[in-house]
Write a protein that holds these residues in place. Sequence first.
Motif, PDB file in Angstrom:
ATOM      1  N   THR A   1       0.697  -1.193   0.013  1.00 12.67           N
ATOM      2  CA  THR A   1      -0.094   0.219   0.122  1.00 12.67           C
ATOM      3  C   THR A   1       0.948   1.342   0.091  1.00 12.67           C
ATOM      4  N   THR A   2       0.162   2.297  -0.369  1.00  7.59           N
ATOM      5  CA  THR A   2       0.993   3.712  -0.481  1.00  7.59           C
ATOM      6  C   THR A   2       0.222   4.523   0.073  1.00  7.59           C
ATOM      7  N   ALA A   3       0.576   5.883   0.464  1.00 12.72           N
ATOM      8  CA  ALA A   3      -0.267   6.953   0.982  1.00 12.72           C
ATOM      9  C   ALA A   3      -1.099   7.531  -0.141  1.00 12.72           C
ATOM     10  N   ALA A   4      -0.739   7.198  -1.427  1.00 10.59           N
ATOM     11  CA  ALA A   4      -1.475   7.960  -2.442  1.00 10.59           C
ATOM     12  C   ALA A   4      -2.884   7.020  -2.439  1.00 10.59           C
ATOM     13  N   MET A   5      -2.981   5.749  -1.920  1.00 11.56           N
ATOM     14  CA  MET A   5      -4.095   5.210  -1.939  1.00 11.56           C
ATOM     15  C   MET A   5      -5.243   5.669  -1.006  1.00 11.56           C
ATOM     16  N   ARG A   6      -6.393   5.517  -1.221  1.00 12.51           N
ATOM     17  CA  ARG A   6      -7.294   5.629  -0.090  1.00 12.51           C
ATOM     18  C   ARG A   6      -7.139   5.065   1.392  1.00 12.51           C
ATOM     19  N   ILE A   7      -6.779   3.734   1.083  1.00 12.21           N
ATOM     20  CA  ILE A   7      -6.693   2.910   2.179  1.00 12.21           C
ATOM     21  C   ILE A   7      -5.354   3.152   3.017  1.00 12.21           C
ATOM     22  N   GLY A   8      -4.368   3.963   2.209  1.00  8.13           N
ATOM     23  CA  GLY A   8      -3.204   4.317   2.946  1.00  8.13           C
ATOM     24  C   GLY A   8      -3.530   5.745   3.715  1.00  8.13           C
ATOM     25  N   ARG A   9      -4.389   6.515   3.323  1.00 13.02           N
ATOM     26  CA  ARG A   9      -4.654   7.914   4.004  1.00 13.02           C
ATOM     27  C   ARG A   9      -5.775   8.231   4.903  1.00 13.02           C
ATOM     28  N   GLU A  10      -6.930   7.233   4.712  1.00 16.97           N
ATOM     29  CA  GLU A  10      -7.940   7.568   5.313  1.00 16.97           C
ATOM     30  C   GLU A  10      -8.041   6.502   6.383  1.00 16.97           C
ATOM     31  N   GLU A  11      -8.776   7.018   7.665  1.00 16.16           N
ATOM     32  CA  GLU A  11      -8.949   6.036   8.512  1.00 16.16           C
ATOM     33  C   GLU A  11     -10.256   5.071   8.389  1.00 16.16           C
ATOM     34  N   VAL A  12     -10.153   3.810   8.574  1.00 16.33           N
ATOM     35  CA  VAL A  12     -11.108   2.941   8.190  1.00 16.33           C
ATOM     36  C   VAL A  12     -12.222   2.676   9.067  1.00 16.33           C
ATOM     37  N   PHE A  13     -11.644   2.603  10.389  1.00 15.04           N
ATOM     38  CA  PHE A  13     -12.437   2.406  11.610  1.00 15.04           C
ATOM     39  C   PHE A  13     -13.102   1.046  11.513  1.00 15.04           C
ATOM     40  N   GLY A  14     -12.291   0.145  11.382  1.00 16.60           N
ATOM     41  CA  GLY A  14     -13.181  -1.437  11.305  1.00 16.60           C
ATOM     42  C   GLY A  14     -11.814  -2.244  11.143  1.00 16.60           C
ATOM     43  N   PRO A  15     -12.138  -3.791  11.149  1.00 14.05           N
ATOM     44  CA  PRO A  15     -11.091  -4.666  11.260  1.00 14.05           C
ATOM     45  C   PRO A  15     -10.189  -4.869  10.021  1.00 14.05           C
ATOM     46  N   VAL A  16      -9.678  -3.762   9.528  1.00 12.63           N
ATOM     47  CA  VAL A  16      -8.577  -3.751   8.410  1.00 12.63           C
ATOM     48  C   VAL A  16      -7.280  -3.156   8.756  1.00 12.63           C
ATOM     49  N   ALA A  17      -6.002  -3.582   8.251  1.00  7.62           N
ATOM     50  CA  ALA A  17      -4.701  -3.110   8.715  1.00  7.62           C
ATOM     51  C   ALA A  17      -4.236  -3.120   7.336  1.00  7.62           C
ATOM     52  N   ILE A  18      -3.204  -2.071   7.398  1.00  7.21           N
ATOM     53  CA  ILE A  18      -2.317  -2.270   5.978  1.00  7.21           C
ATOM     54  C   ILE A  18      -0.657  -2.240   6.584  1.00  7.21           C
ATOM     55  N   THR A  19       0.194  -2.625   5.776  1.00 16.18           N
ATOM     56  CA  THR A  19       1.496  -2.711   6.024  1.00 16.18           C
ATOM     57  C   THR A  19       2.296  -1.970   4.935  1.00 16.18           C
ATOM     58  N   GLN A  20       3.573  -1.277   5.338  1.00 16.66           N
ATOM     59  CA  GLN A  20       4.313  -0.517   4.393  1.00 16.66           C
ATOM     60  C   GLN A  20       5.769  -0.856   4.624  1.00 16.66           C
ATOM     61  N   ARG A  21       6.653  -0.967   3.834  1.00 18.61           N
ATOM     62  CA  ARG A  21       8.017  -1.187   4.024  1.00 18.61           C
ATOM     63  C   ARG A  21       8.836   0.068   4.216  1.00 18.61           C
ATOM     64  N   PHE A  22       9.713   0.172   4.913  1.00 17.02           N
ATOM     65  CA  PHE A  22      10.682   1.304   5.160  1.00 17.02           C
ATOM     66  C   PHE A  22      12.244   0.740   4.969  1.00 17.02           C
ATOM     67  N   ARG A  23      12.875   1.742   4.403  1.00 18.95           N
ATOM     68  CA  ARG A  23      14.350   1.129   4.316  1.00 18.95           C
ATOM     69  C   ARG A  23      15.338   1.799   5.665  1.00 18.95           C
ATOM     70  N   ASP A  24      15.128   2.775   5.989  1.00 18.08           N
ATOM     71  CA  ASP A  24      15.970   3.564   7.258  1.00 18.08           C
ATOM     72  C   ASP A  24      15.025   4.279   8.010  1.00 18.08           C
ATOM     73  N   GLU A  25      15.572   4.887   8.966  1.00 18.91           N
ATOM     74  CA  GLU A  25      14.746   5.694   9.997  1.00 18.91           C
ATOM     75  C   GLU A  25      14.133   6.937   9.225  1.00 18.91           C
ATOM     76  N   ALA A  26      15.029   7.679   8.531  1.00 20.54           N
ATOM     77  CA  ALA A  26      14.233   8.711   7.551  1.00 20.54           C
ATOM     78  C   ALA A  26      12.904   8.480   6.819  1.00 20.54           C
ATOM     79  N   GLU A  27      13.080   7.226   6.094  1.00 23.13           N
ATOM     80  CA  GLU A  27      11.985   6.803   5.507  1.00 23.13           C
ATOM     81  C   GLU A  27      10.657   6.552   6.547  1.00 23.13           C
ATOM     82  N   ALA A  28      10.897   5.868   7.550  1.00 20.75           N
ATOM     83  CA  ALA A  28      10.050   5.455   8.460  1.00 20.75           C
ATOM     84  C   ALA A  28       9.443   6.678   9.082  1.00 20.75           C
TER      85      ALA A  28
END
Length: 507
Positions: A398-425
């Motif tokens: 997922t990415t922040a450009a996706m709706r699922i990446g930027r909007e609160e779902v308020f339900g039993p839904v989770a997403i993951t995203q990868r990061f390389r280093d602290e700055a990206e995290a």
Amino acid sequence: MTTTPTTPAGATDADATAPRYAEALAAFWPDGRPRNFVGGRWTDAAARAVTHDPSTGTPYTDVPETSRAEVDEAVAVALAAQPAWAARTVSDRAAVLGALRAALAEHGEALARLEAIDSGNPMPSTRRDVGLALRYLQEWPGIALAQAGRVTRPHADGISIVTSEPYGVVGKIIAYNHPSLFALAGLVFPLLAGNTIVIKAAAQTPVATLALGALLQDTVPPGVVNIVSGGVEAGDALVVHPRVKRIAFTGSDRTAVAIQSRLSESGTVKHFSAELGGKNPFVICADADLDEAAAAAFAGLSFTVSAGQSCQATARILVHESVHDAVVERMAARMDALRLGAAYDETTEMGPLVSAAQRDRVLDHVRSAVDEGARLVTGGHVVDRPGYFVEPTLFTDTTAAMRIGREEVFGPVAITQRFRDEAEAIALANEGALGLSAAVWTNDLDRALRLGSAIRAGYVWVNDANRHYPGSPFGGAGGSGVGREESVEEYRSYSESKALNIRVRPA
């Protein structure tokens, strides 16, 4: 993806524990008919609205649909009661809350069962909420008792005495996901500060909030706490009422913006606080113990508390690329093992969503995630049983450009995203306008301090999640709220400073 009904292996039969509606209601209303609580007595409204059991989708009772005029009556009652309440000492007010706590302890199990029917939160969750309310009623008065006025000497011939004065009547609009806990927690500091209060119950879960009147009847003076149910009209009437100087709201950022707009149109100056939602990150670093981190990240989702309907749910899981897939595997296994069922079935681990509308909103987020290219790891369907159930769902890629990446779902839904280093995290964690809570999981203290300080959120956990620390101010940054709760900051927000300046004449 479609929403073709499927039944996970862990789902229970909706009839495993038949809801005893009449018995649950009669524990608070002898005739089983929920009513408003105004002026120390049960009152009705000219209109009533049906409310449903989320575990079955069936109507189980009806509640007052409070009109604008009926809200005005509740405010008038609170105004009449406020001078006598403000004249009491803080110690006297704390003693009243102690009596309320004793009543809650006596009737806590009945309240937990009624709330499970009303909200869809499983019994362990509603019992936990009763326990938290008992704790708040015991511990928070100490915060108020520890406060004092101050005396300064700004001039050689004068002193200034600074005291705190209550606003008068406070309006409290609560969210649906923890109805009795939010109502009880929401009245403690306003009352300790000398205010009286009108609470507007959430339209989706009004019954458990109204039931608190049975505990208040013999413990709190008439008119000091008043509870009404209703929808937009009742909430708006409370917001714009000219004699309500202080409004506190828990709910969505969109509703908060609408309330602020109405406040500006009301013709009166008001104080406003809001505890709102978030798109909260849980950062898992490469050095983390993956079993511990995955267990904590799962707990942070609040699936077993309120089916993910939680403003503080850390449902955006940011994982270092070297351990991402291993964490996803562990998270999916935990979700697949969850036992879904009726909230009042003691074996249930995750209950339903609060309403058909909320279920459909969650499913719309799921559909949009698939359409925008997110990868569905598990879940994503409704459950083949009565009630408003959606499977525990996990997306990755997922990415922040996706709706699922930027909007609160308020339900039993989770997403993951990868990061390389602290700055990206940090960059990923700070994407978006919301900033309520966040969590960081690492064995490196320096890294924990760097990340925790850099993430824009009002409440940050390190190697912990989903737990509140007494006295630590809870609230959001950015679009996630205004003000702080559960702390001395909240207590002080329910009063105004008053300076009495005295010139001392020479002898």
